[in-house]
Design a protein around this motif. Sequence first.
Motif, short mmCIF file in Angstrom:
data_model
loop_
_atom_site.label_atom_id
_atom_site.label_comp_id
_atom_site.label_asym_id
_atom_site.label_seq_id
_atom_site.Cartn_x
_atom_site.Cartn_y
_atom_site.Cartn_z
N UNK A 82 -12.22 -9.39 -2.55
CA UNK A 82 -11.96 -10.18 -1.35
C UNK A 82 -10.87 -9.48 -0.54
N UNK A 83 -11.30 -8.67 0.42
CA UNK A 83 -10.37 -7.87 1.21
C UNK A 83 -9.90 -8.66 2.44
N UNK A 84 -8.69 -8.37 2.89
CA UNK A 84 -8.18 -9.01 4.10
C UNK A 84 -7.18 -8.08 4.77
N UNK A 85 -6.98 -8.30 6.08
CA UNK A 85 -6.05 -7.50 6.87
C UNK A 85 -4.81 -8.33 7.19
N UNK A 86 -3.64 -7.69 7.26
CA UNK A 86 -2.41 -8.41 7.50
C UNK A 86 -1.39 -7.49 8.17
N UNK A 87 -0.39 -8.09 8.78
CA UNK A 87 0.64 -7.33 9.47
C UNK A 87 1.69 -6.85 8.48
N UNK A 88 2.54 -5.96 8.93
CA UNK A 88 3.63 -5.49 8.08
C UNK A 88 4.67 -6.60 7.93
N UNK A 89 5.39 -6.58 6.83
CA UNK A 89 6.43 -7.59 6.59
C UNK A 89 6.47 -8.01 5.14
N UNK A 90 7.45 -8.83 4.80
CA UNK A 90 7.58 -9.30 3.43
C UNK A 90 8.71 -10.30 3.27
#
Length: 326
Positions: free
Chosen positions: A199-207
């Motif tokens: 289950x792949x997904x895209x996300x922004x940088x950060x943490x």
Amino acid sequence: MTSSGAATAFLVLLGLVLLVGPWILGRANRLDRLHVRTDSAWAALDAALARRAVVTRAVAVVCGRPELGAAADAAEGARRPDREAAENRLSALLEDLDRSVLAPALAAELADAEQRVVLARRVHNDAVRDTLALRRRRSVRWLRLAGTAPTPAYFEIAEPGGDGEASGLVQRVSARVVLLDADDRVLMFEGFDPTKPDELFWFTTGGGVEPGEELRDAAVRELHEETGVVLPAAELVGPVWKRHAVFSFDGLSYAAVEWFFLGRAPGGSVVDTSRFDEVERRTIRRHRWWSVAELAGEEALVYPVQLAEALPGALSGWDGTTRSIR
């Protein structure tokens, strides 16, 4: 063209149709079956969620917890775009429930209802994964074999602990950066949950924000660690958005608050992922820059879900208001 040449061309074209036609028909039929499977899986998941709501209302009466009943009503009556958030709010309340006060039969019924939701969600998301994988094939997109069928979407809600008992949610505050290049494209990473690698997904940088750390400083630090880009804190715009989410990752369930800043990459910046930690190296596959149009047309899962919808307004100028986003 001579009559013999025309005849030859016609025969070649006819041969291609006879060869390719069945293949196209087979792929279209397979895609149709996958859409039917996805619809059936959603119906089963919807039924499992409804049963959990029914049992929760019974628990609310026994425990004298009207907020549980209200959350169950809100989840059951939520529109599809708002359903995840409503179900996650209900999950969070159930995580905090002292089940020792329940009669054994009712506690067992609640645990069974929750596990049925878990199973139905996994079946649904498996169906969505397979359908999206076929829809993303070039041949399917070029020939528009999906027709007018809506793009299926994963259903993201946190799962209870592995033993089915309340385990508590890990509270997490995150600072994220929507990093833009000179063409207003957004840097996104593609990754996966180690427990669900398909289950792949895209996300922004950060943490995550460290104890005592300011949001803006955390955003600058995370940006540098994940991309190598160094931006002064004063150059970040925002926080423009705030996102509440309950999700599972690597076997743990989190209640997250994410704050999003806008940042502009200096000219000539090269993304450097050499500072990834062990988890990031294990779970992030690649990165790329996305235009708003590409994000809007992407069938893969993107977080935040409303990124393509909200970004144009943020690009036109921030008015100082932090808006909620899914």
